[in-house]
Design a protein around this motif. Sequence first.
Motif, PDB file in Angstrom:
ATOM      1  N   VAL A 112       0.765  -0.794  -0.094  1.00  0.00           N
ATOM      2  CA  VAL A 112      -0.009  -0.012  -0.095  1.00  0.00           C
ATOM      3  C   VAL A 112       1.049   1.553   0.089  1.00  0.00           C
ATOM      4  CG1 VAL A 112      -1.548   1.065   1.083  1.00  0.00           C
ATOM      5  CG2 VAL A 112      -1.952  -1.438   1.446  1.00  0.00           C
ATOM      6  N   GLN A 113       1.141   2.213  -1.373  1.00  0.00           N
ATOM      7  CA  GLN A 113       2.362   2.408  -1.425  1.00  0.00           C
ATOM      8  C   GLN A 113       1.225   4.330  -1.362  1.00  0.00           C
ATOM      9  OE1 GLN A 113       3.787   2.176  -4.954  1.00  0.00           O
ATOM     10  NE2 GLN A 113       4.442   0.045  -4.597  1.00  0.00           N
ATOM     11  N   TYR A 114       1.926   5.485  -0.147  1.00  0.00           N
ATOM     12  CA  TYR A 114       1.267   6.481   0.015  1.00  0.00           C
ATOM     13  C   TYR A 114       2.253   7.781  -0.616  1.00  0.00           C
ATOM     14  CZ  TYR A 114      -2.132   5.905   2.826  1.00  0.00           C
ATOM     15  OH  TYR A 114      -3.211   5.052   3.690  1.00  0.00           O
ATOM     16  N   LEU A 115       1.474   8.654  -1.822  1.00  0.00           N
ATOM     17  CA  LEU A 115       2.930   9.840  -1.789  1.00  0.00           C
ATOM     18  C   LEU A 115       3.021  11.139  -0.932  1.00  0.00           C
ATOM     19  CD1 LEU A 115       4.238  10.682  -4.760  1.00  0.00           C
ATOM     20  CD2 LEU A 115       1.962  11.650  -5.038  1.00  0.00           C
ATOM     21  N   LEU A 116       3.985  11.615  -1.213  1.00  0.00           N
ATOM     22  CA  LEU A 116       4.428  12.387   0.639  1.00  0.00           C
ATOM     23  C   LEU A 116       5.471  12.567  -0.342  1.00  0.00           C
ATOM     24  CD1 LEU A 116       5.161   9.297   3.238  1.00  0.00           C
ATOM     25  CD2 LEU A 116       2.951  10.874   3.123  1.00  0.00           C
ATOM     26  N   ARG A 117       4.968  14.289   0.428  1.00  0.00           N
ATOM     27  CA  ARG A 117       5.926  15.445  -0.175  1.00  0.00           C
ATOM     28  C   ARG A 117       6.680  16.186   0.721  1.00  0.00           C
ATOM     29  NH1 ARG A 117       2.677  18.135  -4.827  1.00  0.00           N
ATOM     30  NH2 ARG A 117       1.560  18.451  -2.685  1.00  0.00           N
ATOM     31  N   THR A 118       7.574  16.670   0.369  1.00  0.00           N
ATOM     32  CA  THR A 118       9.072  17.649   1.316  1.00  0.00           C
ATOM     33  C   THR A 118       8.184  18.555   1.053  1.00  0.00           C
ATOM     34  OG1 THR A 118      10.217  17.824   0.286  1.00  0.00           O
ATOM     35  CG2 THR A 118      10.592  15.716   0.806  1.00  0.00           C
ATOM     36  N   ARG A 119       8.759  20.073   2.419  1.00  0.00           N
ATOM     37  CA  ARG A 119       8.010  21.657   2.470  1.00  0.00           C
ATOM     38  C   ARG A 119       9.297  21.590   1.867  1.00  0.00           C
ATOM     39  NH1 ARG A 119       3.523  20.708   4.002  1.00  0.00           N
ATOM     40  NH2 ARG A 119       3.079  19.210   6.248  1.00  0.00           N
ATOM     41  N   ARG A 120       9.906  21.541   0.613  1.00  0.00           N
ATOM     42  CA  ARG A 120      11.590  21.871   0.303  1.00  0.00           C
ATOM     43  C   ARG A 120      12.269  21.213  -0.908  1.00  0.00           C
ATOM     44  NH1 ARG A 120      15.326  22.806   5.142  1.00  0.00           N
ATOM     45  NH2 ARG A 120      14.815  21.401   5.960  1.00  0.00           N
ATOM     46  N   SER A 121      12.963  21.478  -1.215  1.00  0.00           N
ATOM     47  CA  SER A 121      13.252  20.727  -2.928  1.00  0.00           C
ATOM     48  C   SER A 121      14.380  19.890  -3.058  1.00  0.00           C
ATOM     49  CB  SER A 121      14.976  22.132  -3.461  1.00  0.00           C
ATOM     50  OG  SER A 121      15.108  22.623  -2.839  1.00  0.00           O
ATOM     51  N   ALA A 122      14.985  18.946  -3.150  1.00  0.00           N
ATOM     52  CA  ALA A 122      15.658  17.925  -2.485  1.00  0.00           C
ATOM     53  C   ALA A 122      17.203  17.931  -2.007  1.00  0.00           C
ATOM     54  CB  ALA A 122      15.924  16.791  -3.585  1.00  0.00           C
ATOM     55  N   ALA A 123      17.467  19.616  -2.811  1.00  0.00           N
ATOM     56  CA  ALA A 123      19.030  20.046  -2.207  1.00  0.00           C
ATOM     57  C   ALA A 123      18.973  20.324  -0.996  1.00  0.00           C
ATOM     58  CB  ALA A 123      19.010  21.010  -2.850  1.00  0.00           C
ATOM     59  N   GLU A 124      17.705  20.489   0.065  1.00  0.00           N
ATOM     60  CA  GLU A 124      17.374  21.056   0.992  1.00  0.00           C
ATOM     61  C   GLU A 124      17.397  20.413   1.444  1.00  0.00           C
ATOM     62  OE1 GLU A 124      15.931  25.880   0.336  1.00  0.00           O
ATOM     63  OE2 GLU A 124      14.233  24.453  -0.984  1.00  0.00           O
ATOM     64  N   GLU A 125      16.224  19.176   1.294  1.00  0.00           N
ATOM     65  CA  GLU A 125      16.449  18.109   1.599  1.00  0.00           C
ATOM     66  C   GLU A 125      17.443  16.348   2.148  1.00  0.00           C
ATOM     67  OE1 GLU A 125      13.960  17.234   3.807  1.00  0.00           O
ATOM     68  OE2 GLU A 125      12.085  19.284   3.857  1.00  0.00           O
ATOM     69  N   PRO A 126      18.390  16.280   2.973  1.00  0.00           N
ATOM     70  CA  PRO A 126      19.488  15.893   2.862  1.00  0.00           C
ATOM     71  C   PRO A 126      18.629  14.567   3.140  1.00  0.00           C
ATOM     72  CG  PRO A 126      20.344  17.803   4.601  1.00  0.00           C
ATOM     73  CD  PRO A 126      18.553  18.364   4.179  1.00  0.00           C
ATOM     74  N   LEU A 127      19.322  13.685   2.657  1.00  0.00           N
ATOM     75  CA  LEU A 127      18.504  11.923   3.482  1.00  0.00           C
ATOM     76  C   LEU A 127      19.475  11.533   4.269  1.00  0.00           C
ATOM     77  CD1 LEU A 127      17.734  10.804  -0.125  1.00  0.00           C
ATOM     78  CD2 LEU A 127      16.155  12.386   2.063  1.00  0.00           C
ATOM     79  N   ARG A 128      19.566  10.287   4.815  1.00  0.00           N
ATOM     80  CA  ARG A 128      20.072   9.989   6.042  1.00  0.00           C
ATOM     81  C   ARG A 128      19.751   8.664   5.570  1.00  0.00           C
ATOM     82  NH1 ARG A 128      17.805  10.555  11.182  1.00  0.00           N
ATOM     83  NH2 ARG A 128      17.013   8.434  10.687  1.00  0.00           N
ATOM     84  N   PRO A 129      20.828   7.685   6.176  1.00  0.00           N
ATOM     85  CA  PRO A 129      21.563   6.297   5.642  1.00  0.00           C
ATOM     86  C   PRO A 129      20.770   5.859   7.156  1.00  0.00           C
ATOM     87  CG  PRO A 129      23.737   7.489   5.225  1.00  0.00           C
ATOM     88  CD  PRO A 129      22.797   8.581   5.200  1.00  0.00           C
ATOM     89  N   SER A 130      20.404   4.610   6.879  1.00  0.00           N
ATOM     90  CA  SER A 130      20.185   3.643   8.119  1.00  0.00           C
ATOM     91  C   SER A 130      20.513   2.797   8.374  1.00  0.00           C
ATOM     92  CB  SER A 130      18.393   3.692   8.511  1.00  0.00           C
ATOM     93  OG  SER A 130      18.121   2.760   7.361  1.00  0.00           O
ATOM     94  N   GLU A 131      21.268   1.769   8.670  1.00  0.00           N
ATOM     95  CA  GLU A 131      21.391   0.187   8.776  1.00  0.00           C
ATOM     96  C   GLU A 131      21.104  -0.340   7.761  1.00  0.00           C
ATOM     97  OE1 GLU A 131      21.856  -3.113  11.865  1.00  0.00           O
ATOM     98  OE2 GLU A 131      22.081  -1.736  12.923  1.00  0.00           O
ATOM     99  N   GLU A 132      19.391  -0.174   7.820  1.00  0.00           N
ATOM    100  CA  GLU A 132      18.645  -1.472   6.935  1.00  0.00           C
ATOM    101  C   GLU A 132      19.005  -0.607   5.127  1.00  0.00           C
ATOM    102  OE1 GLU A 132      13.934  -2.177   5.922  1.00  0.00           O
ATOM    103  OE2 GLU A 132      14.352  -1.431   8.285  1.00  0.00           O
TER     104      GLU A 132
END
Length: 195
Positions: A129-149
């Motif tokens: 079941v897939q949702y569509l979620l949107r950040t509040r800013r551009s990708a350049a302003e929203e850094p992603l953080r890796p995880s163990e998984e």
Amino acid sequence: MTAEALAEIARAATAPSGPELAAEYGDLLRENPRALHRDGGPRHLTASAIVVDAPGEHVALVWHRKGRFWVQPGGHLEAGENSFEAAARREVAEETGLEDLEAVGDGPAVLNRHGLDAAFGACHEHWDVQYLLRTRRSAAEEPLRPSEESPEVIWVPWPLHDPEAAETATLPEGTVPDLAANLRRLGRHLAAQGA
């Protein structure tokens, strides 16, 4: 206990995946309420989110350690969870570090069934079941953080806002095979709705 999950599935009837698939998902959950969780049998439900940046120009992908592929963030509902959207948001936060996301639409964006290989053990098929979620800013302003998984997380250019340009867009090598088609279908659906 499954009423919230069934209500979310019912709202997927207007998603690009169509009312027939939404009805099949509802039937699975009514016939086997345990299908809401990992131990619900070889065929069970999962939750994920297609995360796009504010302008709709990038999509977030995670490297799935077990499956060895690029995919949208997501996974199984945990004990006590009855909402696919809440589970998808939790998975996004755990796998990418993104929070405070805006839901696009009133319910799931896409329903997607896919078989699994032996690396997934007793899990043979996920009904996602897939949702569509949107950040509040551009990708350049929203850094992603890796995880163990998900040891690698990336923003990939994808013109969700421009269905015509999306027809020739590509995803990284090793992306699950059906993701590009799902993104294209979702973009066309959103354009038709003026979203």
